[in-house]
Motif scaffolding. Structure first.
Motif, mmCIF file in Angstrom:
data_model
loop_
_atom_site.group_PDB
_atom_site.id
_atom_site.type_symbol
_atom_site.label_atom_id
_atom_site.label_comp_id
_atom_site.label_asym_id
_atom_site.label_seq_id
_atom_site.Cartn_x
_atom_site.Cartn_y
_atom_site.Cartn_z
ATOM 1 N N HIS A 133 0.828 -1.210 0.000
ATOM 2 C CA HIS A 133 0.000 0.000 0.000
ATOM 3 C C HIS A 133 0.861 1.258 0.000
ATOM 4 C CE1 HIS A 133 -3.137 2.886 1.053
ATOM 5 N NE2 HIS A 133 -2.366 3.287 2.046
ATOM 6 N N LEU A 134 1.870 1.300 0.866
ATOM 7 C CA LEU A 134 2.687 2.510 0.961
ATOM 8 C C LEU A 134 3.544 2.709 -0.287
ATOM 9 C CD1 LEU A 134 3.758 2.366 4.722
ATOM 10 C CD2 LEU A 134 1.964 3.762 3.653
ATOM 11 N N ALA A 135 4.071 1.618 -0.839
ATOM 12 C CA ALA A 135 4.860 1.752 -2.063
ATOM 13 C C ALA A 135 3.998 2.233 -3.217
ATOM 14 C CB ALA A 135 5.515 0.417 -2.400
ATOM 15 N N ALA A 136 2.776 1.696 -3.316
ATOM 16 C CA ALA A 136 1.865 2.135 -4.370
ATOM 17 C C ALA A 136 1.464 3.592 -4.183
ATOM 18 C CB ALA A 136 0.622 1.248 -4.396
ATOM 19 N N SER A 137 1.571 4.086 -2.926
ATOM 20 C CA SER A 137 1.248 5.487 -2.634
ATOM 21 C C SER A 137 2.432 6.412 -2.880
ATOM 22 C CB SER A 137 0.785 5.619 -1.178
ATOM 23 O OG SER A 137 -0.374 4.826 -0.944
ATOM 24 N N GLY A 138 3.577 5.855 -3.275
ATOM 25 C CA GLY A 138 4.726 6.674 -3.622
ATOM 26 C C GLY A 138 5.900 6.603 -2.677
ATOM 27 N N VAL A 139 5.803 5.815 -1.601
ATOM 28 C CA VAL A 139 6.930 5.674 -0.675
ATOM 29 C C VAL A 139 7.945 4.719 -1.282
ATOM 30 C CG1 VAL A 139 7.640 4.936 1.629
ATOM 31 C CG2 VAL A 139 5.439 6.089 1.311
ATOM 32 N N ASP A 140 9.212 5.134 -1.337
ATOM 33 C CA ASP A 140 10.227 4.277 -1.943
ATOM 34 C C ASP A 140 11.411 4.006 -1.010
ATOM 35 O OD1 ASP A 140 11.388 6.779 -1.953
ATOM 36 O OD2 ASP A 140 12.208 6.609 -3.979
ATOM 37 N N GLN A 141 11.209 4.284 0.314
ATOM 38 C CA GLN A 141 12.227 3.995 1.308
ATOM 39 C C GLN A 141 11.562 3.332 2.515
ATOM 40 O OE1 GLN A 141 15.598 7.199 1.269
ATOM 41 N NE2 GLN A 141 13.688 8.262 1.669
ATOM 42 N N PHE A 142 12.119 2.208 2.942
ATOM 43 C CA PHE A 142 11.528 1.452 4.043
ATOM 44 C C PHE A 142 12.610 1.050 5.033
ATOM 45 C CE2 PHE A 142 8.740 0.988 0.465
ATOM 46 C CZ PHE A 142 7.460 1.002 0.999
ATOM 47 N N VAL A 143 12.297 1.205 6.332
ATOM 48 C CA VAL A 143 13.148 0.713 7.403
ATOM 49 C C VAL A 143 12.318 -0.300 8.182
ATOM 50 C CG1 VAL A 143 14.562 1.290 9.408
ATOM 51 C CG2 VAL A 143 14.272 2.962 7.560
ATOM 52 N N VAL A 144 12.752 -1.555 8.200
ATOM 53 C CA VAL A 144 12.009 -2.616 8.860
ATOM 54 C C VAL A 144 12.778 -2.997 10.123
ATOM 55 C CG1 VAL A 144 10.894 -4.850 8.585
ATOM 56 C CG2 VAL A 144 11.307 -3.418 6.573
ATOM 57 N N ILE A 145 12.241 -2.623 11.285
ATOM 58 C CA ILE A 145 12.938 -2.825 12.562
ATOM 59 C C ILE A 145 12.421 -4.093 13.231
ATOM 60 C CG2 ILE A 145 13.470 -1.834 14.809
ATOM 61 C CD1 ILE A 145 12.941 0.919 13.639
ATOM 62 N N GLY A 146 13.346 -5.031 13.460
ATOM 63 C CA GLY A 146 12.947 -6.321 13.996
ATOM 64 C C GLY A 146 12.386 -7.177 12.894
ATOM 65 N N PRO A 163 10.321 11.466 2.341
ATOM 66 C CA PRO A 163 9.535 10.565 3.196
ATOM 67 C C PRO A 163 10.008 9.122 3.132
ATOM 68 C CG PRO A 163 8.096 12.037 1.966
ATOM 69 C CD PRO A 163 9.474 12.217 1.390
ATOM 70 N N MET A 164 9.784 8.418 4.225
ATOM 71 C CA MET A 164 10.105 6.990 4.301
ATOM 72 C C MET A 164 9.048 6.318 5.167
ATOM 73 S SD MET A 164 13.383 7.140 6.910
ATOM 74 C CE MET A 164 14.257 8.275 5.818
ATOM 75 N N ALA A 165 9.080 5.007 5.185
ATOM 76 C CA ALA A 165 8.177 4.235 6.046
ATOM 77 C C ALA A 165 9.014 3.434 7.023
ATOM 78 C CB ALA A 165 7.296 3.307 5.221
ATOM 79 N N VAL A 166 8.660 3.522 8.301
ATOM 80 C CA VAL A 166 9.320 2.740 9.342
ATOM 81 C C VAL A 166 8.341 1.677 9.804
ATOM 82 C CG1 VAL A 166 10.388 2.774 11.617
ATOM 83 C CG2 VAL A 166 10.686 4.733 10.073
ATOM 84 N N LEU A 167 8.719 0.410 9.641
ATOM 85 C CA LEU A 167 7.877 -0.706 10.082
ATOM 86 C C LEU A 167 8.437 -1.216 11.404
ATOM 87 C CD1 LEU A 167 7.252 -0.484 7.013
ATOM 88 C CD2 LEU A 167 6.894 -2.952 7.028
ATOM 89 N N LEU A 168 7.726 -0.942 12.482
ATOM 90 C CA LEU A 168 8.165 -1.366 13.813
ATOM 91 C C LEU A 168 7.557 -2.731 14.108
ATOM 92 C CD1 LEU A 168 9.671 -0.899 16.393
ATOM 93 C CD2 LEU A 168 7.852 0.633 17.161
#
Length: 263
Positions: free
Chosen positions: A54-67, A146-151
Motif C-alpha cells: 500500500h505505501l509503495a503504491a502510494s509513492g513511498v520508496d524507502q523502508f526501514v524494517v525494525i525487527g 519521506p520513508m516508512a518505518v515498520l516497527l
C-alpha cells in the motif's frame, strides 16, 4: 541456539528454514496451548506485505524494517523488498534492522549480494538512538524525503515509558510525510481461561515479550494520524485477497496493526 527467539519462532511458525529446534519446540508448545500459532504467524507476514504494498503504491520508496526477522517464512521473490519494488518500481530501497545473529547472517548471505537496493543492519529498537545514528541507516536512505518505518519488534518494548520514547524519537527524526507501521501482540482475543497458560509459556520461552491491550497500543499512537482503517486486528488491515490467514476469526491473529502518518 538452545533459546527460542521471536524472529526465529515466527520463521518456524510460517514454514521458513532459518530457525533451530528450540524455535520449533516453542511453536509446538504454543499450538498445544492455543492451536492458532502457525496461522497467526502467516497473518502477521501477510499484513506486513499489505502495508509495504500500500505505501509503495502510494509513492513511498524507502523502508526501514525494525525487527525484521528476515528472511522469515516468505518464499523467494515475496520478501518485503520484493513487494516494495513490485508496487513502486525497481528503485525502492529497504533497510532491514535485526539483532538476531543467525537472521543477520542469513539475510546478508542471501539478500545483500543480489541487490544494491537492500541493506541489513545490526540493531535493536531497545537502543533506538544508536539505531537511528547508524552509518548505513543515515547514508543509505535519503533523510530529506519521506520513508516508512515498520516497527515489527514492538514486542521487545516491555517498558511503557521507553516504548513511548521510541515513537517520540521516530516522530522527531523522520522527514515530514513519512509513515510508521506498528504491529503489537495482545491477549485481547484470547479466551480468559487460556491466558494464564499462555502467559506462563511466554515467560518460559520468550521472556520480556511485551503484551498490551488495545487501549495501551492506542496510547502509543496518540496524536498520530492513522491511515484507514485505523488500529485493527492485522487481518482486517486493508485485506486484498492475496492472503486470508485468520480472516474468518481476526482475533486469533493475536496482533493489532496500524499505519500512521508522521509527524
Amino acid at each position: 541456539m538452545t533459546q527460542a527467539r521471536i524472529t526465529r519462532v515466527l520463521d518456524a511458525a510460517a514454514g521458513g528454514k532459518n530457525h533451530f529446534t528450540a524455535d520449533r519446540d516453542a511453536v509446538r508448545r504454543y499450538d498445544m496451548a492455543a492451536p492458532v500459532t502457525t496461522t497467526a504467524a502467516r497473518a502477521v507476514l501477510e499484513h506486513l506485505g499489505r502495508v509495504v504494498r500500500h505505501l509503495a503504491a502510494s509513492g513511498v520508496d524507502q523502508f526501514v524494517v525494525i525487527g525484521s526477522g528476515v528472511p522469515s517464512g516468505l518464499p523467494p521473490g515475496s520478501q518485503l523488498h520484493d513487494v516494495a519494488r513490485e508496487a513502486y518500481g525497481c528503485a525502492a530501497r529497504v533497510v532491514y534492522v535485526e539483532s538476531d545473529p543467525m537472521v543477520l547472517a542469513a539475510a546478508r548471505a542471501t539478500i545483500e549480494p543480489v541487490t544494491d537496493l537492500v541493506r541489513v543492519v545490526e540493531g535493536d529498537v531497545r537502543e533506538i538512538d544508536e539505531l537511528l545514528d547508524d552509518h548505513v541507516v543515515q547514508t543509505f536512505l535519503d533523510w530529506d524525503r519521506p520513508m516508512a518505518v515498520l516497527l515489527v519488534s514492538s514486542h521487545s518494548l516491555d517498558d511503557d515509558e521507553y516504548a513511548h520514547y521510541v515513537v517520540k524519537r521516530l516522530r522527531q527524526e523522520v522527514p515530514d510525510g513519512s509513515y510508521l507501521s506498528l504491529i503489537h501482540t495482545t491477549f485481547d482475543g484470547v479466551p480468559a481461561e487460556l491466558v494464564p497458560a499462555i502467559r506462563d509459556l511466554l515467560a518460559m520461552t520468550l521472556p520480556g515479550h511485551a503484551i498490551r491491550t488495545r487501549a495501551e497500543v492506542e496510547a502509543l499512537l496518540d496524536g498520530l494520524d492513522l491511515v484507514e482503517p485505523g488500529l485493527v486486528w492485522v487481518p482486517e488491515w486493508r485485506p486484498d485477497g492475496r492472503g486470508a490467514a485468520c480472516a474468518d476469526q481476526p482475533t486469533t491473529s493475536g496482533n493489532y496493526g496500524a499505519v500512521a502518518r508522521l509527524p
